[in-house]
Design a protein around this motif. Structure first.
Motif, short mmCIF file in Angstrom:
data_model
loop_
_atom_site.label_atom_id
_atom_site.label_comp_id
_atom_site.label_asym_id
_atom_site.label_seq_id
_atom_site.Cartn_x
_atom_site.Cartn_y
_atom_site.Cartn_z
N GLN A 168 0.82 -1.20 0.00
CA GLN A 168 0.00 0.00 0.00
C GLN A 168 0.87 1.26 0.00
N THR A 169 1.98 1.21 0.71
CA THR A 169 2.86 2.39 0.80
C THR A 169 3.56 2.67 -0.51
N GLN A 170 4.22 1.65 -1.07
CA GLN A 170 5.07 1.86 -2.24
C GLN A 170 4.29 1.95 -3.56
N LEU A 171 3.10 1.36 -3.60
CA LEU A 171 2.30 1.39 -4.83
C LEU A 171 1.34 2.58 -4.88
N GLY A 172 1.40 3.43 -3.87
CA GLY A 172 0.63 4.67 -3.91
C GLY A 172 -0.82 4.56 -3.49
N TYR A 173 -1.17 3.49 -2.77
CA TYR A 173 -2.57 3.33 -2.35
C TYR A 173 -2.90 4.17 -1.11
N LEU A 174 -1.88 4.48 -0.31
CA LEU A 174 -2.09 5.29 0.89
C LEU A 174 -1.95 6.77 0.55
N TYR A 175 -2.92 7.58 0.99
CA TYR A 175 -2.82 9.03 0.75
C TYR A 175 -3.63 9.78 1.81
N PRO A 176 -3.01 10.85 2.40
CA PRO A 176 -1.60 11.25 2.29
C PRO A 176 -0.73 10.45 3.26
N LYS A 177 0.21 9.71 2.74
CA LYS A 177 0.98 8.77 3.55
C LYS A 177 2.09 9.42 4.37
N THR A 178 2.44 10.66 4.09
CA THR A 178 3.49 11.32 4.88
C THR A 178 2.93 12.11 6.07
N THR A 179 1.63 12.35 6.08
CA THR A 179 1.04 13.15 7.16
C THR A 179 -0.04 12.37 7.91
N ASP A 180 -1.27 12.38 7.41
CA ASP A 180 -2.38 11.75 8.13
C ASP A 180 -2.18 10.26 8.34
N PHE A 181 -1.62 9.56 7.32
CA PHE A 181 -1.54 8.10 7.37
C PHE A 181 -0.12 7.57 7.56
N ILE A 182 0.72 8.35 8.21
CA ILE A 182 2.10 7.91 8.46
C ILE A 182 2.12 6.68 9.37
N TYR A 183 1.14 6.58 10.28
CA TYR A 183 1.09 5.43 11.17
C TYR A 183 0.77 4.15 10.39
N SER A 184 0.04 4.26 9.30
CA SER A 184 -0.25 3.11 8.45
C SER A 184 1.04 2.60 7.79
N VAL A 185 1.90 3.53 7.40
CA VAL A 185 3.20 3.16 6.84
C VAL A 185 4.02 2.40 7.88
N ILE A 186 4.02 2.91 9.10
CA ILE A 186 4.75 2.25 10.18
C ILE A 186 4.20 0.84 10.43
N GLY A 187 2.87 0.74 10.47
CA GLY A 187 2.25 -0.56 10.71
C GLY A 187 2.55 -1.56 9.61
N GLU A 188 2.54 -1.11 8.36
CA GLU A 188 2.74 -2.02 7.23
C GLU A 188 4.20 -2.45 7.11
N GLU A 189 5.13 -1.50 7.20
CA GLU A 189 6.52 -1.83 6.91
C GLU A 189 7.34 -2.18 8.14
N MET A 190 6.92 -1.73 9.32
CA MET A 190 7.67 -2.04 10.55
C MET A 190 6.94 -3.00 11.47
N GLY A 191 5.65 -3.20 11.21
CA GLY A 191 4.92 -4.21 11.94
C GLY A 191 4.37 -3.78 13.28
N PHE A 192 3.68 -4.72 13.93
CA PHE A 192 3.02 -4.46 15.21
C PHE A 192 4.01 -4.06 16.30
N LEU A 193 5.22 -4.64 16.27
CA LEU A 193 6.19 -4.36 17.33
C LEU A 193 6.52 -2.87 17.39
N ILE A 194 6.81 -2.26 16.26
CA ILE A 194 7.15 -0.83 16.24
C ILE A 194 5.89 0.02 16.38
N ALA A 195 4.80 -0.38 15.72
CA ALA A 195 3.55 0.37 15.83
C ALA A 195 3.06 0.38 17.27
N GLY A 196 3.17 -0.76 17.96
CA GLY A 196 2.79 -0.82 19.37
C GLY A 196 3.71 0.00 20.24
#
Length: 368
Positions: free
Chosen positions: A248-276
């Motif tokens: 979702q992050t790299q293919l452009g499905y998340l928007y705006p991924k640098t502001t409102d949805f930055i936590y979604s990027v963290i959850g997808e690429e860094m997983g529950f451990l970092i998101a938690g």
């Protein structure tokens, strides 16, 4: 600044803020590949500037800031009026475009309003022996908040407006508001919510609530962002898909991924451990701010710290809640993590004020 004050300061606040900022930078690095990391590079500059400003604020006695707050309040009310006449960005007139950067006065207004509320309430408490519960006194407090609140709603920026409300609630609770007002407010909210929804909220705001309740009703339209966000967070599982590997992050499905949805990027690429971990770090910030409010040397410091705790609590709850589909989308940034100069500078100023308040406490607080 004396050694005792430096020793008393809650340095854990700064450590946690920097850790959150580093996590945000890592997420921004991954989320801005297609743009050659422009926002990532700018955020590094904003982080350096923010820390410098935080140090300056930390060295200024918070009592001086409170005394100057009427002047700051007047200046920022003028700015909040002036920004309404700027060119809309994404449908909102919230920014001054100043050459290489944009200034969002509503972010800084949060600090100013908290300081001015502390000024007003401390004056009331001095004159009336700590009693703020007379309707006329409470009216003054509400007017102080209502003016910037209405101007920010006019932009429109409902998320930031809600942050003011939560900060006010924390401040009033700390100042000793009577329980009857708390109960009355809860009843009033329950009664007015249907009225607001049916007769006052504009259509786009009502649509956000409808989509929050049922995003699948418009999966290709208004419900698209929240569906993609939930998919991203779910795909991350325990350890994440890896930096630069989130679908979702790299293919452009998340928007705006640098502001409102930055936590979604963290959850997808860094997983529950970092998101938690991000949630745990925010809980630490809020609880430390409340502890500082409890142990401050005077009521003014307590009021300011409680208001800051309210800001941190709201931004954490609303941003993380909305990207997980638990709360309506309001465009609220994740402090210290989301891209944005005004948001980052404001966040570190709040940390600087908390450090200053904690440094002014007496040693006996820690001995007891």
């Amino acid at each position: 600044m004396r050694k005792r004050e430096l020793k008393n300061m809650e340095w854990g606040l700064l450590v946690v803020a920097i850790i959150l900022s580093i996590i945000g930078l890592i997420a921004l690095f991954s989320a801005t590949q297609e743009a050659e990391q422009d926002d990532f590079k700018k955020q590094i500059i904003w982080l350096v500037v923010s820390i410098i400003i935080m140090v300056i604020v930390m060295l200024i006695n918070y009592e001086i800031l409170v005394k100057l707050s009427p002047v700051f309040y007047g200046i920022f009310m003028i700015l909040l009026i002036a920004v309404l006449f700027t060119k809309p960005v994404n449908g909102a007139t919230s920014w001054f475009d100043i050459g290489i950067f944009s200034l969002q006065p509503s972010e800084f207004a949060k600090i100013v309003v908290i300081l001015f509320l502390a000024f007003i309430i401390s004056k009331i408490q001095e004159k009336y022996i700590e009693d703020i519960n007379r309707p006329t006194r409470l009216l003054i407090i509400f007017v102080v908040v209502a003016i910037p609140l209405l101007l920010i709603i006019k932009q429109p920026d409902y998320g930031t407006a809600m942050a003011f409300c939560i900060a006010l609630a924390m401040i009033l609770f700390t100042s000793g508001i009577d329980k009857k007002y708390i109960i009355g407010t809860i009843i009033l909210i329950c009664v007015t919510i249907p009225v607001l929804y049916n007769f006052i909220l504009p259509e786009h705001a009502k649509k956000r609530i409808d989509i929050f309740l049922n995003p699948e009703s418009d999966p290709r339209g208004s419900g698209y962002n929240i569906i993609q966000s939930k998919l991203a967070i779910g795909a991350g599982q325990l350890t994440g898909m890896g930096l630069l590997k989130g679908n979702q992050t790299q293919l452009g499905y998340l928007y705006p991924k640098t502001t409102d949805f930055i936590y979604s990027v963290i959850g997808e690429e860094m997983g529950f451990l970092i998101a938690g971990t991000v949630i745990i770090l925010y809980v630490f910030l809020v609880t430390k701010a409340l502890y500082i409010a409890k142990t401050a040397k005077d009521s003014t410091g307590s009021i300011v710290a409680a208001g800051i705790a309210g800001i941190f609590l709201f931004h954490m709850t609303e941003n993380i809640g909305m990207v997980m589909g638990l709360l309506p989308i309001t465009g609220v940034p994740l402090l210290f993590v989301s891209y944005g100069g005004s948001s980052l500078i404001t966040s570190y100023i709040l940390i600087g004020i908390l450090l200053n308040i904690s440094g002014k406490r007496q040693k006996t607080i820690f001995v007891k």
